[in-house]
Scaffold this active site. Structure first.
Site, PDB file in Angstrom:
ATOM      1  N   SER A  26       0.757  -1.252  -0.007  1.00 10.16           N
ATOM      2  CA  SER A  26       0.097   0.060   0.177  1.00 10.16           C
ATOM      3  C   SER A  26       0.714   1.273   0.042  1.00 10.16           C
ATOM      4  O   SER A  26       0.307   2.375  -0.173  1.00 10.16           O
ATOM      5  CB  SER A  26      -0.922   0.134   1.235  1.00 10.16           C
ATOM      6  OG  SER A  26      -2.109  -0.834   0.825  1.00 10.16           O
ATOM      7  N   LYS A  70       0.312   3.743  -2.793  1.00  9.70           N
ATOM      8  CA  LYS A  70      -0.780   5.046  -2.464  1.00  9.70           C
ATOM      9  C   LYS A  70      -0.219   6.301  -2.567  1.00  9.70           C
ATOM     10  O   LYS A  70      -0.738   7.225  -3.047  1.00  9.70           O
ATOM     11  CB  LYS A  70      -1.698   4.765  -1.458  1.00  9.70           C
ATOM     12  CG  LYS A  70      -2.496   3.247  -1.670  1.00  9.70           C
ATOM     13  CD  LYS A  70      -3.427   3.307  -0.134  1.00  9.70           C
ATOM     14  CE  LYS A  70      -4.497   2.206  -0.422  1.00  9.70           C
ATOM     15  NZ  LYS A  70      -3.786   0.841  -0.291  1.00  9.70           N
ATOM     16  N   SER A  80      -5.625   3.993   4.427  1.00 10.90           N
ATOM     17  CA  SER A  80      -5.263   2.774   3.335  1.00 10.90           C
ATOM     18  C   SER A  80      -6.462   2.632   2.502  1.00 10.90           C
ATOM     19  O   SER A  80      -6.771   1.259   2.475  1.00 10.90           O
ATOM     20  CB  SER A  80      -4.519   1.731   3.897  1.00 10.90           C
ATOM     21  OG  SER A  80      -3.794   1.138   2.934  1.00 10.90           O
TER      22      SER A  80
END
Length: 494
Positions: free
Chosen positions: A157, A160, A328
């Site tokens: 993640s 991102k 997230s």
């Protein structure tokens, strides 16, 4: 079966809970109560800095708000003039977060000291079989520490950060995603047109229905057909990992990210048909607004000659970015990637989003060699980025000449307080509140990338990417220790 993927904590910690507990401790002394009230107010000031780091759902957060608060303190000894005979005020609690500051200090940073601090931590067996790292001075871009900084790794993640930066760069922080309702020339067909806003909710549908009913006027008593349009996005709606509680089908029309419960973050059961569900919910709102809807909603584009009679705009892109990074949020991340694709003239699918985000990163002069931005969320294990790519992006976001990218920093979870870091850094080492970082977790993959203020007062950007770990909790603790070492608070955060 899809592998387990990152499951962000469901709720940020509640710093107010600790203050509320003070109310139950009374000893009958009025003087004590006044002093306690001052102490609580001091804590509120400090806690306010933490709450400012959380996502706003209905407006743009200003990173400079902390600077203003720091210049005009109101807690404890800073209460101003004291009334005659009043007790001494309690001392102010220190600010939880230091202001973002990219000004180079006079005391030089010593890369050798960083190597000394990180050397015993970077080789921790808990991190797995491969570890790559980069630490840069955010003000100058100078790399202060590197270990395989140009090595492509699975980012999970932390990708991102790239998705969010590209979206802000391509669209600007004030951009809002529009959902519209269009009415045919004969007044007999309404079409709900999805713009790609995964945060659309029931209140927004109600507002759209009210406006549509007003446009129909007296004709609203006659049945109207309802259609819904998802053509803004193309390609498969399923993420390559398949059905997964961490993400809904990626479609241009959905309500509450397709969640089937009342959650707004973390894993949840998802609708198999988010667009159809949104249209049926809109039909209910139209009925409540006095419009007679005939038949079931059907998937179709607006008929020729239709005009827009209602529009709902999402929160600003800056707020969507902050929410994406703090929690997230995979659904918003994929939407940001698609919006970037549309802005860059690419197809609004996974492949087009990959091309568009990569193009935008190159425009920002970020090192993209070896990178493969397989998706916007980091759920795809085929994704690859380098630590240097992430730290360069963080430095770009800290650049005073690029204020539009600042939400990338303000959206990062705060150690020990918000988002996916709310339950980490709880060991009393003094690091809670000093670190802002995006987490990343897939099976065997753990990553952490963000910013810290070092003992010399510089803002450092860091990225630690690890793979081959077998115990996620131990790997996270080792990553936390690496970040803590940058603060000068010690290297034992886990």
């Amino acid at each position: 079966m899809a592998e387990p993927v990152e499951e962000p904590s469901n709720r940020p910690s509640d710093p107010w809970g600790r203050i509320k507990n003070l109310k139950s401790k009374r000893n009958g002394s009025n003087t004590w109560q006044v002093v306690a009230g001052s102490a609580v107010l001091g804590l509120v000031v400090a806690t306010g800095a933490v709450l400012a780091a959380g996502p706003w759902d209905n407006g743009q957060r200003k990173a400079e708000r902390q600077l203003a608060a720091a210049e005009h303190p109101t807690g404890g000894v800073h209460h101003g003039r004291r009334l005659p005979g009043a007790p001494e005020p309690a001392p102010s609690a220190p600010a939880v977060l230091g202001a973002l500051d990219t000004v180079t200090r006079s005391a030089p940073q010593d890369p050798a000291s960083l190597r000394t601090a990180l050397a015993p931590l970077i080789g921790a067996p808990e991190l797995g079989t491969r570890v790559a790292a980069s630490v840069v001075d955010a003000a100058t871009g100078e790399q202060l520490y590197g270990r395989g900084a140009a090595t492509p790794m699975t980012p999970a993640s932390t990708v991102k950060i790239a998705t969010a930066t590209a979206a802000l760069s391509a669209l600007g922080p004030d951009h809002r995603i529009a959902t519209t309702v269009r009415l045919s020339e004969d007044g007999r067909t309404l079409t709900l047109v999805g713009g790609g806003d995964p945060t659309l909710d029931t209140a927004a549908l109600r507002s759209l229905a009210t406006a549509a009913a007003k446009a129909l006027g007296e004709d609203g008593e006659d049945p109207v057909r309802l259609a819904y349009d998802t053509s803004r996005y193309t390609g498969p709606v399923r993420h390559p990992i398949g059905k997964n509680p961490n993400i809904a089908p990626v479609t241009a029309l959905m309500v509450d990210e397709g969640r089937l419960d009342d959650s707004d973050r973390g894993p949840a059961d998802r609708s198999k048909d988010p667009a159809g569900d949104a249209a049926r919910a809109f039909a209910d709102e139209l009925t409540a607004a006095g419009v007679t809807v005939g038949g079931e909603p059907r998937a179709a584009r607006p008929v020729a000659g239709s005009r827009t009679v209602a529009t709902h705009h999402s929160a600003p892109l800056s707020a969507l970015v902050e929410r994406t990074l703090t929690n997230s949020d995979n659904d918003i991340a994929e939407a940001l990637a698609r919006q970037t694709a549309i802005a860059k003239g690419e197809s609004a699918d996974f492949a087009g989003a990959r091309r568009a985000v990569t193009t935008e990163l190159k425009k920002l002069q970020v090192p993209t060699a070896g990178a493969r931005l397989a998706d916007g969320s980091g759920l795809d294990r085929e994704g690859r980025v380098t630590p240097a790519l992430l730290t360069t992006l963080l430095a770009r976001a800290a650049d005073p000449e690029r204020p539009g990218l600042r939400p990338v920093l303000t959206g990062l979870p705060v150690a020990g307080f918000t988002g996916t870091l709310s339950t980490r850094y709880q060991d009393g080492t003094g690091t809670p509140g000093l670190i802002r970082a995006k987490t990343g977790t897939l099976t065997g993959v753990n990553s952490l990338a963000g910013t810290v203020v070092d003992p010399q007062g510089r803002l450092l950007a860091f990225a630690f990417l690890a793979s081959g770990s077998t115990a996620p909790a131990d790997a996270e603790a080792s990553l936390d220790a690496l970040a803590a070492a940058l603060t000068g608070a010690g290297g034992a955060a886990g």
